[in-house]
Scaffold this motif. Structure first.
Motif, PDB file in Angstrom:
ATOM      1  N   THR A   4      -2.115   1.505  -4.840  1.00 14.52           N
ATOM      2  CA  THR A   4      -1.246   0.805  -5.836  1.00 14.52           C
ATOM      3  C   THR A   4      -1.242   0.379  -7.055  1.00 14.52           C
ATOM      4  OG1 THR A   4      -2.890  -0.090  -3.946  1.00 14.52           O
ATOM      5  CG2 THR A   4      -1.512  -2.021  -6.158  1.00 14.52           C
ATOM      6  N   THR A   5      -0.244   1.087  -7.045  1.00 13.61           N
ATOM      7  CA  THR A   5       1.178   1.291  -8.857  1.00 13.61           C
ATOM      8  C   THR A   5       1.351  -0.046  -9.002  1.00 13.61           C
ATOM      9  OG1 THR A   5       3.046   2.742  -8.020  1.00 13.61           O
ATOM     10  CG2 THR A   5       0.392   4.097  -8.554  1.00 13.61           C
ATOM     11  N   THR A   6       1.947  -0.916  -8.351  1.00 16.23           N
ATOM     12  CA  THR A   6       2.993  -1.627  -8.329  1.00 16.23           C
ATOM     13  C   THR A   6       1.496  -3.331  -8.706  1.00 16.23           C
ATOM     14  OG1 THR A   6       4.806  -0.740  -7.773  1.00 16.23           O
ATOM     15  CG2 THR A   6       5.384  -2.832  -8.256  1.00 16.23           C
ATOM     16  N   TYR A  11      -5.167  -3.278  -6.839  1.00 11.91           N
ATOM     17  CA  TYR A  11      -5.996  -2.956  -5.796  1.00 11.91           C
ATOM     18  C   TYR A  11      -7.480  -3.887  -6.326  1.00 11.91           C
ATOM     19  CZ  TYR A  11      -6.699  -3.108  -0.768  1.00 11.91           C
ATOM     20  OH  TYR A  11      -6.134  -4.280   0.867  1.00 11.91           O
ATOM     21  N   PRO A  12      -8.105  -5.154  -5.764  1.00 10.72           N
ATOM     22  CA  PRO A  12      -9.354  -5.277  -5.837  1.00 10.72           C
ATOM     23  C   PRO A  12     -10.301  -3.562  -5.216  1.00 10.72           C
ATOM     24  CG  PRO A  12      -8.696  -7.153  -5.837  1.00 10.72           C
ATOM     25  CD  PRO A  12      -7.220  -5.693  -5.424  1.00 10.72           C
ATOM     26  N   GLN A  13     -11.482  -3.586  -5.415  1.00 10.36           N
ATOM     27  CA  GLN A  13     -12.759  -3.232  -4.991  1.00 10.36           C
ATOM     28  C   GLN A  13     -14.344  -3.939  -4.535  1.00 10.36           C
ATOM     29  OE1 GLN A  13     -14.185  -0.982  -3.618  1.00 10.36           O
ATOM     30  NE2 GLN A  13     -14.095   0.889  -4.778  1.00 10.36           N
ATOM     31  N   ASN A  14     -14.305  -3.514  -3.976  1.00  7.78           N
ATOM     32  CA  ASN A  14     -16.025  -4.730  -3.706  1.00  7.78           C
ATOM     33  C   ASN A  14     -17.439  -4.591  -4.493  1.00  7.78           C
ATOM     34  OD1 ASN A  14     -15.147  -5.770  -1.183  1.00  7.78           O
ATOM     35  ND2 ASN A  14     -15.655  -3.831   0.291  1.00  7.78           N
ATOM     36  N   THR A  15     -17.674  -5.710  -4.367  1.00  4.58           N
ATOM     37  CA  THR A  15     -18.577  -6.051  -5.321  1.00  4.58           C
ATOM     38  C   THR A  15     -19.749  -4.617  -5.481  1.00  4.58           C
ATOM     39  OG1 THR A  15     -18.701  -8.269  -5.326  1.00  4.58           O
ATOM     40  CG2 THR A  15     -21.158  -7.463  -6.193  1.00  4.58           C
ATOM     41  N   ARG A  62      -5.164  -7.861  -1.179  1.00  4.13           N
ATOM     42  CA  ARG A  62      -6.584  -8.020  -0.283  1.00  4.13           C
ATOM     43  C   ARG A  62      -6.319  -9.775   0.233  1.00  4.13           C
ATOM     44  NH1 ARG A  62     -11.994  -6.071  -2.282  1.00  4.13           N
ATOM     45  NH2 ARG A  62     -12.455  -5.917  -0.377  1.00  4.13           N
ATOM     46  N   ASP A  63      -5.920 -10.211   1.576  1.00  2.81           N
ATOM     47  CA  ASP A  63      -5.430 -11.409   2.070  1.00  2.81           C
ATOM     48  C   ASP A  63      -7.468 -11.501   2.392  1.00  2.81           C
ATOM     49  OD1 ASP A  63      -2.505 -12.008   2.690  1.00  2.81           O
ATOM     50  OD2 ASP A  63      -3.308  -9.470   2.678  1.00  2.81           O
ATOM     51  N   PRO A  64      -7.159 -12.736   2.349  1.00  3.46           N
ATOM     52  CA  PRO A  64      -8.894 -13.653   1.845  1.00  3.46           C
ATOM     53  C   PRO A  64      -9.306 -13.559   3.381  1.00  3.46           C
ATOM     54  CG  PRO A  64      -7.530 -15.004   0.995  1.00  3.46           C
ATOM     55  CD  PRO A  64      -6.971 -14.208   1.650  1.00  3.46           C
ATOM     56  N   MET A 107       0.563  -1.320   0.203  1.00  2.00           N
ATOM     57  CA  MET A 107       0.258  -0.024   0.290  1.00  2.00           C
ATOM     58  C   MET A 107       0.615   1.613   0.197  1.00  2.00           C
ATOM     59  SD  MET A 107      -3.107  -1.202   2.970  1.00  2.00           S
ATOM     60  CE  MET A 107      -3.229  -2.238   2.709  1.00  2.00           C
ATOM     61  N   LYS A 108       0.519   2.250  -0.263  1.00  2.00           N
ATOM     62  CA  LYS A 108       1.041   3.648  -0.807  1.00  2.00           C
ATOM     63  C   LYS A 108       1.004   4.323   0.739  1.00  2.00           C
ATOM     64  CE  LYS A 108       2.862   7.354  -3.185  1.00  2.00           C
ATOM     65  NZ  LYS A 108       2.186   8.153  -5.024  1.00  2.00           N
ATOM     66  N   LYS A 109       1.029   4.028   1.356  1.00  2.00           N
ATOM     67  CA  LYS A 109       0.855   4.226   2.771  1.00  2.00           C
ATOM     68  C   LYS A 109       2.229   4.890   4.013  1.00  2.00           C
ATOM     69  CE  LYS A 109      -3.922   3.976   2.274  1.00  2.00           C
ATOM     70  NZ  LYS A 109      -4.430   4.967   1.566  1.00  2.00           N
TER      71      LYS A 109
END
Length: 569
Positions: free
Chosen positions: A557-559, A563-567, A171-173, A1-3
């Motif tokens: 998240t550029t690399t 990063y997935p979005q929620n449905t 995103r971890d399960p 994460m870019k944080k």
């Protein structure tokens, strides 16, 4: 994460490794590097910062917005956020509340990671202090991750300290994150103080950790990560706490009304509080906007009482942010029983007393039919200190309202501007009208442990075993004037809807309702059945069962894999 996972100038709580008798003397640092955390001072500072982060959740308007309104209990008030509170299509992943809550959780997870990672080898730390610091950090990390998974589902699991920005993340399960939460709590419990008594207010303790663990099992049981034993484990964990609670000085208070009494926030029922202070420089950051880490709940339920003749704003009645108001269902149905159940009158303010001599209303000419004896045209309806506003349940006719010597607003006339105010967070010790609350925020209390045990037992097919835990809470609610025997229920009365109704009566406004309804898969059903604003129309499943991943996180998240979005978002 870019944080940038850094605790920047957040040394704002008491020195938690050495007691709470004084505030920290450390100089705030804009960049905290691993070498600093490898010292005893650094471990101490990191743990302090880890606690400070809890104020960005409990009491914060961002968390309130995501957990309280837009449910069967509370709907949008006149000045509430329409996007959040009605599931409006204008609610977008770019909303700053999502970004703020997400970033805060991960910032303080990282400070917890610093304690857990560096404390084992830090010199000049006694072994008992070292173990306790690690246990407290694990308790806090579990709480931060529990917030994240309930709001967002699959999230990034980070268990190592990050000292600089990174540009990739996965995103971890959900199952993986839940296992990490459970492991943290189980590992923390043996090294924490057994309960909240005898330790600094707000410090992590084993009783609170067991309560959270029971809630984690219960919540996972309703998720896609559910395990077959979750309900049984939730019940066993909650019952274990309830069994040992008396020996730890923990018990239900006899009077529900005393649980949230001002100045009594660390009472025998409370398992864990988030501490606040009168010094805004310690609640927030000097020279910056202090709202995010402050206890704002004192303002958020307050209606526009100051616009009623005879009233002006005052510290006791609060500043009317009127973000949310109770639904008709909560007032008229959930709290329909008020003779033997005293909780409504102890949870909501329905009377305001005249405090503005310059705007006292006068009787009209001619007098309305039914006006009280002594009423005269052109004469004041009341004097200072008299009842000015009264908001009773039920329906009153226009004639009855006109004849009242005060502003009478019955429940059929409640509005998004004027409705009963939740009174659990009243704070009369604030420095001025606009100041946030200095009261500690009760995050977990034993009454909820009873209801967690009952729900878990019910869901395990043991309704009969659940009954005593529900009745314990309901019987307490009868104090002092009700008949507690008439509050008792039987197994035939018990189902999930009854449990949810009981949670409303006991926990209304305590930042759990949206989470409860999502956990039980009942959010949409109960919105359609009980909510009386646009939330019931705008809600879409499965979209609104999770909050959107903040757009800032996706963009940063550029690399690697995006990063997935929620449905639905």
């Amino acid at each position: 994460m870019k944080k940038i996972w850094l605790a920047a100038g957040i040394f704002t709580t008491a020195s938690l490794l050495g007691g709470c008798s004084k505030m920290l003397n450390e100089t705030p640092r804009s960049v905290l590097v691993p070498d600093f955390y490898k010292t005893a001072q650094g471990v101490n500072a990191a743990l302090d910062a880890s606690y400070a982060g809890t104020r960005t959740i409990w009491g914060c308007e961002d968390y309130f917005s995501m957990t309280t309104p837009g449910t069967d209990e509370f709907k949008r008030g006149n000045d509430g956020n329409q996007n959040f509170m009605t599931y409006d299509p204008g609610l977008l992943p770019s909303d700053g509340k999502f970004k703020s809550q997400w970033n805060n959780c991960y910032t303080y997870i990282n400070t917890c990671n610093a304690v857990i990672q560096f404390a084992p080898d830090a010199p000049n730390l006694a072994d008992d202090i070292r173990k306790k610091a690690i246990a407290e950090a694990k308790f806090l990390r579990a709480n931060y991750y529990f917030v994240l998974v309930q709001l967002w589902g699959d999230v990034t699991l980070s268990k190592s300290f990050i000292s600089g920005p990174v540009t990739s993340a996965n995103r971890d399960p959900l199952a993986t994150v839940y296992e990490a939460i459970i492991t943290d709590l189980k590992e923390a419990i043996p090294d924490l103080a057994p309960g909240p008594k005898g330790i600094d207010a707000g410090r992590a303790n084993a009783a609170a950790a067991k309560h959270v663990l029971a809630k984690v099992y219960l919540t996972r049981a309703g998720s896609k990560a559910a395990k077959p034993t979750d309900y049984q484990d939730a019940a066993a964990t909650a019952i274990d706490l309830l069994t040992t609670a008396p020996s730890l000085g923990i018990n239900l208070l006899p009077d529900f009304g005393n649980v949230f009494a001002e100045g009594n926030e660390n009472n025998a029922e409370v398992l864990w509080t988030v501490q606040h202070t009168a010094s805004l420089s310690y609640n927030g950051s000097p020279g910056q906007d202090n709202r995010t880490p402050d206890n704002m709940l004192v303002h958020l339920f307050v209606p526009q009482y100051e616009k009623i003749d005879g009233m002006t704003r005052n510290i006791h009645d609060g500043r009317p942010y009127i973000r949310t108001v109770p639904t008709k269902w909560l007032i008229d149905t959930a709290f329909a029983e008020r003779k033997n159940d005293t909780r409504y009158g102890k949870s909501f303010q329905t009377v305001w007393f005249c405090n503005n001599a310059s705007s006292i209303p006068v009787w009209p000419n001619p007098l309305p039919a039914g006006a009280p004896a002594g009423a005269a045209p052109g004469k004041p309806k009341m004097k200072l200190g008299d009842t000015c506003i009264y908001m009773p349940p039920g329906k009153f006719t226009d004639a009855q309202i006109a004849a009242s010597p005060y502003t009478l607003i019955p429940s059929n006339k409640y509005s998004i501007k004027m409705s009963p105010a939740l009174s659990k967070y009243i704070d009369t010790k604030r420095s001025d009208m606009n100041a946030p609350s200095i009261r500690p925020l009760i995050a977990y209390r034993l009454a909820e442990t009873y209801l967690v045990a009952a729900e878990a037992l019910l869901q395990s097919g043991r309704a009969g075993d659940a009954v005593p835990y529900v009745n314990a809470v309901r019987e307490r609610a009868a104090y002092p004037t009700g008949d507690k025997t008439k509050m008792d229920i039987t197994a035939a009365d018990l189902n999930l809807d009854f449990i949810l109704d009981e949670r409303s009566r006991e926990l209304a406004g305590e930042n759990v309702r949206w989470l409860d309804l999502v956990r039980t898969g009942t959010l949409q059903t109960r919105l359609l059945k009980h909510c009386d604003d646009n939330a019931r129309i705008n809600f879409k499943s499965p979209k609104h069962l999770l909050r959107p991943i903040p757009q800032d996180q996706i963009d940063a998240t550029t690399t690697g894999t995006p990063y997935p979005q929620n449905t639905g978002w």
